[in-house]
Scaffold this motif. Structure first.
Motif, short mmCIF file in Angstrom:
data_model
loop_
_atom_site.label_atom_id
_atom_site.label_comp_id
_atom_site.label_asym_id
_atom_site.label_seq_id
_atom_site.Cartn_x
_atom_site.Cartn_y
_atom_site.Cartn_z
N TYR A 141 33.94 32.44 37.40
CA TYR A 141 34.42 33.68 37.99
C TYR A 141 33.72 34.84 37.29
O TYR A 141 33.16 34.69 36.22
CB TYR A 141 35.93 33.83 37.78
CG TYR A 141 36.80 32.94 38.62
CD1 TYR A 141 36.88 31.57 38.40
CD2 TYR A 141 37.59 33.49 39.64
CE1 TYR A 141 37.69 30.76 39.17
CE2 TYR A 141 38.41 32.69 40.41
CZ TYR A 141 38.46 31.32 40.17
OH TYR A 141 39.29 30.52 40.94
N GLN A 171 34.39 39.32 36.67
CA GLN A 171 35.23 40.49 36.89
C GLN A 171 34.49 41.72 36.38
O GLN A 171 34.20 41.82 35.18
CB GLN A 171 36.58 40.35 36.19
CG GLN A 171 37.56 41.45 36.52
CD GLN A 171 38.97 41.13 36.05
OE1 GLN A 171 39.17 40.31 35.16
NE2 GLN A 171 39.94 41.76 36.67
N ARG A 225 39.05 39.71 39.87
CA ARG A 225 38.25 38.58 39.41
C ARG A 225 37.91 37.70 40.62
O ARG A 225 38.80 37.24 41.33
CB ARG A 225 39.04 37.78 38.36
CG ARG A 225 38.23 36.75 37.63
CD ARG A 225 39.02 36.12 36.50
NE ARG A 225 39.33 37.10 35.46
CZ ARG A 225 39.89 36.77 34.29
NH1 ARG A 225 40.19 35.50 34.03
NH2 ARG A 225 40.17 37.71 33.41
#
Length: 115
Positions: A37, A39, A45
């Motif tokens: 992921y 962010q 995110r």
């Protein structure tokens, strides 16, 4: 508790490449689905890529064709190869392991794409 350790982030110029690593304990790694992921500041995110224990992969459209996820079961490590990086790829990158239905997160590694 499963501790994941990410590494490989840094500063790279637009168009450049980086390889991120996510290491997990052997006891948790073997049958885990591992995801990456990212962010960015002020944003949610987002999932980028995942790989199952059988090696099946999936990617977000935003990174398809530029990022490649892979796993080395002998090293209990998952990699994210990132190519053709853009300034908008700047973010903190996290790996997540899903082990017996429970999600575990790493601490994150900063990737900055800038000239």
């Amino acid at each position: 508790q499963v501790q994941l350790v990410e590494s490989g982030g840094g500063l790279v110029q637009p168009g450049g490449s980086l390889r991120l690593s996510c290491a997990a304990p052997a006891s948790a790694f073997r049958f885990a689905t591992i995801s990456w992921y990212r962010q960015a500041p002020g944003k949610q995110r987002d999932m980028l890529a995942l790989i199952t224990w059988r090696g099946i992969t999936d990617y977000a459209d935003s990174v398809k064709g530029r990022f490649t996820i892979s796993r080395d079961n002998a090293k209990n490590t998952v990699y994210l190869e990132m190519n053709s990086l853009k300034p908008e790829d700047t973010a903190v990158y996290y790996c997540k392991a899903m082990v017996t239905g429970v999600d575990y997160w790493g601490q994150g590694t900063q990737v900055t794409v800038s000239s």
